[in-house]
Scaffold this motif. Structure first.
Motif, PDB file in Angstrom:
ATOM      1  N   ASN A  17      42.922  37.797  35.680  1.00  0.00           N
ATOM      2  CA  ASN A  17      42.719  36.909  34.532  1.00  0.00           C
ATOM      3  C   ASN A  17      43.827  35.874  34.434  1.00  0.00           C
ATOM      4  O   ASN A  17      43.574  34.707  34.143  1.00  0.00           O
ATOM      5  N   ASP A  18      45.054  36.296  34.700  1.00  0.00           N
ATOM      6  CA  ASP A  18      46.203  35.394  34.636  1.00  0.00           C
ATOM      7  C   ASP A  18      46.138  34.328  35.729  1.00  0.00           C
ATOM      8  O   ASP A  18      46.462  33.166  35.503  1.00  0.00           O
ATOM      9  N   LYS A  19      45.725  34.729  36.934  1.00  0.00           N
ATOM     10  CA  LYS A  19      45.706  33.818  38.083  1.00  0.00           C
ATOM     11  C   LYS A  19      44.374  33.098  38.270  1.00  0.00           C
ATOM     12  O   LYS A  19      44.255  32.194  39.096  1.00  0.00           O
ATOM     13  N   GLY A  20      43.347  33.530  37.537  1.00  0.00           N
ATOM     14  CA  GLY A  20      42.033  32.895  37.651  1.00  0.00           C
ATOM     15  C   GLY A  20      41.351  33.174  38.983  1.00  0.00           C
ATOM     16  O   GLY A  20      40.715  32.296  39.555  1.00  0.00           O
ATOM     17  N   ILE A  21      41.509  34.410  39.475  1.00  0.00           N
ATOM     18  CA  ILE A  21      40.873  34.798  40.732  1.00  0.00           C
ATOM     19  C   ILE A  21      40.014  36.040  40.497  1.00  0.00           C
ATOM     20  O   ILE A  21      40.182  36.738  39.496  1.00  0.00           O
ATOM     21  N   SER A  22      39.141  36.312  41.429  1.00  0.00           N
ATOM     22  CA  SER A  22      38.280  37.490  41.311  1.00  0.00           C
ATOM     23  C   SER A  22      39.044  38.747  41.718  1.00  0.00           C
ATOM     24  O   SER A  22      40.053  38.683  42.446  1.00  0.00           O
ATOM     25  N   ARG A  30      37.571  54.260  45.849  1.00  0.00           N
ATOM     26  CA  ARG A  30      37.857  54.803  44.516  1.00  0.00           C
ATOM     27  C   ARG A  30      39.277  54.396  44.141  1.00  0.00           C
ATOM     28  O   ARG A  30      40.236  54.732  44.833  1.00  0.00           O
ATOM     29  N   LEU A  31      39.385  53.702  43.030  1.00  0.00           N
ATOM     30  CA  LEU A  31      40.682  53.282  42.512  1.00  0.00           C
ATOM     31  C   LEU A  31      40.825  53.823  41.099  1.00  0.00           C
ATOM     32  O   LEU A  31      39.846  53.895  40.356  1.00  0.00           O
ATOM     33  N   SER A  32      42.034  54.180  40.734  1.00  0.00           N
ATOM     34  CA  SER A  32      42.240  54.695  39.384  1.00  0.00           C
ATOM     35  C   SER A  32      41.969  53.603  38.351  1.00  0.00           C
ATOM     36  O   SER A  32      42.152  52.413  38.607  1.00  0.00           O
ATOM     37  N   LYS A  33      41.518  54.035  37.190  1.00  0.00           N
ATOM     38  CA  LYS A  33      41.221  53.104  36.103  1.00  0.00           C
ATOM     39  C   LYS A  33      42.461  52.295  35.734  1.00  0.00           C
ATOM     40  O   LYS A  33      42.392  51.093  35.500  1.00  0.00           O
ATOM     41  N   LYS A  34      43.599  52.960  35.715  1.00  0.00           N
ATOM     42  CA  LYS A  34      44.863  52.304  35.370  1.00  0.00           C
ATOM     43  C   LYS A  34      45.194  51.182  36.363  1.00  0.00           C
ATOM     44  O   LYS A  34      45.622  50.095  35.966  1.00  0.00           O
ATOM     45  N   LEU A  35      45.001  51.454  37.642  1.00  0.00           N
ATOM     46  CA  LEU A  35      45.277  50.451  38.667  1.00  0.00           C
ATOM     47  C   LEU A  35      44.340  49.254  38.516  1.00  0.00           C
ATOM     48  O   LEU A  35      44.781  48.099  38.564  1.00  0.00           O
ATOM     49  N   VAL A  36      43.060  49.511  38.315  1.00  0.00           N
ATOM     50  CA  VAL A  36      42.095  48.427  38.168  1.00  0.00           C
ATOM     51  C   VAL A  36      42.412  47.602  36.919  1.00  0.00           C
ATOM     52  O   VAL A  36      42.334  46.365  36.951  1.00  0.00           O
ATOM     53  N   GLU A  37      42.812  48.240  35.849  1.00  0.00           N
ATOM     54  CA  GLU A  37      43.180  47.503  34.638  1.00  0.00           C
ATOM     55  C   GLU A  37      44.376  46.596  34.893  1.00  0.00           C
ATOM     56  O   GLU A  37      44.394  45.446  34.449  1.00  0.00           O
ATOM     57  N   ARG A  38      45.364  47.088  35.626  1.00  0.00           N
ATOM     58  CA  ARG A  38      46.530  46.248  35.981  1.00  0.00           C
ATOM     59  C   ARG A  38      46.097  45.073  36.843  1.00  0.00           C
ATOM     60  O   ARG A  38      46.570  43.948  36.663  1.00  0.00           O
ATOM     61  N   MET A  39      45.210  45.346  37.783  1.00  0.00           N
ATOM     62  CA  MET A  39      44.737  44.282  38.676  1.00  0.00           C
ATOM     63  C   MET A  39      43.932  43.236  37.904  1.00  0.00           C
ATOM     64  O   MET A  39      44.052  42.033  38.171  1.00  0.00           O
ATOM     65  N   GLU A  40      43.130  43.675  36.934  1.00  0.00           N
ATOM     66  CA  GLU A  40      42.327  42.745  36.145  1.00  0.00           C
ATOM     67  C   GLU A  40      43.200  41.816  35.313  1.00  0.00           C
ATOM     68  O   GLU A  40      42.870  40.651  35.126  1.00  0.00           O
ATOM     69  N   VAL A  41      44.335  42.314  34.836  1.00  0.00           N
ATOM     70  CA  VAL A  41      45.276  41.463  34.108  1.00  0.00           C
ATOM     71  C   VAL A  41      45.774  40.345  35.022  1.00  0.00           C
ATOM     72  O   VAL A  41      45.819  39.176  34.628  1.00  0.00           O
ATOM     73  N   ILE A  42      46.118  40.697  36.246  1.00  0.00           N
ATOM     74  CA  ILE A  42      46.587  39.697  37.220  1.00  0.00           C
ATOM     75  C   ILE A  42      45.480  38.700  37.526  1.00  0.00           C
ATOM     76  O   ILE A  42      45.717  37.486  37.559  1.00  0.00           O
TER      77      ILE A  42
END
Length: 58
Positions: A30-35, A16-28
Motif C-alpha cells: 500500500n505504501d509503495k503502490g505495488i501488488s 502458505r504464509l503466516s497472516k502476520k507476514l502477509v499483513e506486514r507485506m500488504e502495508v508495504i
C-alpha cells in the motif's frame, strides 16, 4: 531487424504464509503502490541474489 515482442513465461504455485507476514507485506504494498505479487517476486529475487553471493547452502 524486425520488431518482436518476447513473451515471458509464468507458472502458478501456492505458498502458505503466516497472516502476520502477509499483513506486514500488504502495508508495504500500500505504501509503495505495488501488488502483493510484485513484492513477493522482488523479495524472492533479492533473497536468491544474497544466497548466491554468500554461497550459503543451509
Amino acid at each position: 531487424m524486425p520488431f518482436t515482442v518476447e513473451k515471458e513465461e509464468f507458472v502458478n504455485r501456492t505458498f502458505r504464509l503466516s497472516k502476520k507476514l502477509v499483513e506486514r507485506m500488504e502495508v508495504i504494498c500500500n505504501d509503495k503502490g505495488i501488488s502483493l505479487n510484485k513484492l513477493v517476486v522482488l523479495c524472492v529475487n533479492y533473497a536468491l541474489q544474497d544466497f548466491e553471493n554468500t554461497g550459503d547452502e543451509t
